[in-house]
Design an enzyme around this catalytic site. Structure first.
Site, short mmCIF file in Angstrom:
data_model
loop_
_atom_site.label_atom_id
_atom_site.label_comp_id
_atom_site.label_asym_id
_atom_site.label_seq_id
_atom_site.Cartn_x
_atom_site.Cartn_y
_atom_site.Cartn_z
N ASP A 64 0.84 -1.20 0.00
CA ASP A 64 0.00 0.00 0.00
C ASP A 64 0.88 1.25 0.00
O ASP A 64 0.72 2.14 -0.83
CB ASP A 64 -0.91 0.00 1.24
CG ASP A 64 -1.67 -1.30 1.38
OD1 ASP A 64 -2.63 -1.50 0.63
OD2 ASP A 64 -1.26 -2.13 2.23
N GLU A 105 1.90 -6.58 -5.10
CA GLU A 105 1.54 -5.77 -6.27
C GLU A 105 2.72 -4.98 -6.82
O GLU A 105 3.07 -5.08 -7.98
CB GLU A 105 0.39 -4.81 -5.88
CG GLU A 105 0.06 -3.82 -6.97
CD GLU A 105 -1.29 -3.16 -6.81
OE1 GLU A 105 -2.19 -3.73 -6.19
OE2 GLU A 105 -1.44 -2.04 -7.34
O1 TRH Z 1 4.61 -6.05 0.71
P1 TRH Z 1 3.65 -6.66 -0.22
O2 TRH Z 1 3.30 -8.05 0.07
O3 TRH Z 1 2.37 -5.81 -0.30
C1 TRH Z 1 1.06 -6.34 -0.35
C2 TRH Z 1 0.42 -6.16 -1.66
O4 TRH Z 1 0.52 -4.89 -2.12
C3 TRH Z 1 -1.05 -6.56 -1.58
O5 TRH Z 1 -1.67 -6.38 -2.81
C4 TRH Z 1 -1.70 -5.72 -0.54
O6 TRH Z 1 -3.02 -6.02 -0.44
C5 TRH Z 1 -0.99 -6.01 0.75
O7 TRH Z 1 0.37 -5.65 0.64
C6 TRH Z 1 -1.62 -5.23 1.86
O8 TRH Z 1 4.28 -6.63 -1.70
P2 TRH Z 1 4.52 -5.44 -2.74
O9 TRH Z 1 3.22 -4.89 -3.22
O10 TRH Z 1 5.44 -5.94 -3.73
O11 TRH Z 1 5.25 -4.31 -1.88
C7 TRH Z 1 6.56 -4.45 -1.46
C8 TRH Z 1 7.25 -3.10 -1.48
O12 TRH Z 1 8.49 -3.21 -0.79
C9 TRH Z 1 7.57 -2.62 -2.88
O13 TRH Z 1 7.34 -1.23 -2.99
C10 TRH Z 1 9.05 -2.91 -3.03
C11 TRH Z 1 9.52 -2.69 -1.62
N1 TRH Z 1 10.79 -3.36 -1.27
C12 TRH Z 1 11.85 -2.57 -0.86
O14 TRH Z 1 11.74 -1.33 -0.84
N2 TRH Z 1 13.01 -3.18 -0.49
C13 TRH Z 1 13.17 -4.52 -0.54
O15 TRH Z 1 14.27 -5.04 -0.20
C14 TRH Z 1 12.07 -5.32 -0.98
C15 TRH Z 1 12.23 -6.82 -1.03
C16 TRH Z 1 10.90 -4.71 -1.32
#
Ligand code: TRH
Length: 380
Positions: A21, A278
């Site tokens: 989010d 996402e």
């Molecule tokens: O963290 P998530 O599992 O988020 C989820 C989804 O968005 C889902 O749809 C939603 O309903 C739920 O949250 C509440 O996965 P996502 O969306 O990939 O977000 C991860 C974020 O973290 C993304 O912006 C990339 C960031 N990230 C970093 O900044 N550093 C890192 O080392 C990694 C692995 C990720």
């Protein structure tokens, strides 16, 4: 309504769990500022999530960060705060009632803000029908527009910064090795370099076995997070950031959770990326590398419908790759045994690599989501 570009935005972000989010809202806020010269105020109920993806962020009532006016969204919201010209509720998060009340008052003065609900990403066909639809709020008469990100022309598109793909290409051509070495990552030249970002998943057991027995060395980078607990359970260890583990053809290296911009570089550097949720899914598409998606679980298996919809769009023109992909992705998401399905899939790596590049090139022909939001506001 006017046909000029509005210049001020309020984005409301409620952190449900994880980082998706805030990951999406923070990226959008920066892009509106950097590329469209907008003023953006970002309201976040849980700032600790922002500090994970952007470590210079503070848990404080107000701060300026990368040009964004970042505010804590408190339970008791100040009723004197005036809305910006565009108000985005991210993922149907329901703005404060008093803020809605002020928006209604502005409507009565013919100055209604544009009100947009930014929805979750889905490849399901109905998204095209619903993108851009509006509903009238019964109590206030305000119009709320539903903005759906997506993979086709008739959706709101995907977040993509204007210079992203050029930066990726330059990184892959000139900076990859140095960048990896700085993180202490020096895989053998013939290794397959994999990044692994996923939720807890017992299917990791079969996959680690397959990687241990792989004919090609596998070097897997795991940013600290949920999948690490599954790995530790399987190995009977307590690996943390900085630790490595080797067995057979497999080397695992646990790395710290990276700042959001560096995570892009990790995706660009690896041969295959496991992503989740996402935002990391979208970033892995732009990395133009083969990827495996661990989808966020929803009630009544709604996520499996979403997963199938994505798979149906991903590689239908390559039937053999598609069969292997569908099998492995389903095993990974339904916690099956991934060893055999991994061996089947990896045979198709060259086709998979070409496809990933083609898909990225093809999707980049669409206007990105921030551009589409600006266009929408100019047209309404
Ligand atoms: O963290 P998530 O599992 O988020 C989820 C989804 O968005 C889902 O749809 C939603 O309903 C739920 O949250 C509440 O996965 P996502 O969306 O990939 O977000 C991860 C974020 O973290 C993304 O912006 C990339 C960031 N990230 C970093 O900044 N550093 C890192 O080392 C990694 C692995 C990720």
């Amino acid at each position: 309504m006017t046909s000029t570009t509005p210049n001020s935005w309020d984005i409301f972000c409620r952190v449900v769990d994880n980082f998706g989010d805030i990951g999406v809202c923070w990226r959008l806020a920066r892009q509106l500022i950097n590329e469209h010269h907008q003023n953006v105020r970002l309201w976040v109920d849980d700032l600790s999530a922002l500090t994970r993806i952007w470590p210079s962020a503070q848990v404080s009532p107000q701060q300026w960060l990368e040009g964004v006016d970042v505010r804590h969204w408190p339970v008791e919201f100040d009723p004197t705060i005036e809305p910006a010209a565009v108000v985005i509720e991210a993922f149907a998060c329901d703005m404060p009632a008093c803020f809605l009340h002020t928006m209604a008052a502005r409507k009565n003065q013919a100055q209604a803000p544009r009100w947009i609900n930014l929805e979750y990403l889905s490849a399901e066909p109905w998204v095209e029908e619903c993108h851009g639809m509006a509903s009238v709020h019964p109590a206030t008469g305000l119009r709320k527009t539903f903005f759906f990100p997506g993979f086709t022309q008739r959706t709101g598109g995907l977040l993509r910064e204007q210079t992203l793909l050029a930066e990726r290409d330059e990184f892959q051509e000139t900076a990859r090795h140095t960048w990896l070495a700085q993180l202490g990552i020096e895989p053998a030249a013939d290794s397959l370099l994999i990044s692994l970002f996923a939720y807890e998943n017992p299917a990791i057991n079969g996959l680690l076995q397959a990687w241990q027995q792989s004919p090609q060395p596998i070097y897997c980078l795991v940013p600290e997070g949920k999948i690490l607990s599954s790995i530790n359970t399987y190995l009977g260890k307590t690996l943390t950031a900085g630790d490595s583990y080797s067995s057979g053809a497999l080397t695992l290296k646990i790395i710290p959770f990276l700042i959001q911009t560096q995570y892009d570089q990790l995706l660009w550097a690896c041969d295959i990326n496991f992503v989740r949720g996402e935002d990391s899914l979208v970033r892995s598409l732009w990395a133009a590398k083969p990827m495996v998606w661990h989808i966020y679980v929803q009630e009544e298996d709604a996520h499996l419908v979403k997963l199938n919809a994505f798979l149906n769009q991903y590689a239908p023109e390559l039937p053999t790759l598609n069969i292997a992909l569908q099998q492995f992705w389903r095993d990974w998401n339904e916690q099956g045994y991934s060893d055999a399905s991994w061996d089947q899939l990896i045979k198709w790596l060259p086709q998979w690599q070409q496809h990933a590049r083609r898909w990225s090139d093809q999707l980049s022909q669409m206007p990105d989501l921030a551009r589409q939001l600006i266009n929408y506001c100019q047209q309404t």
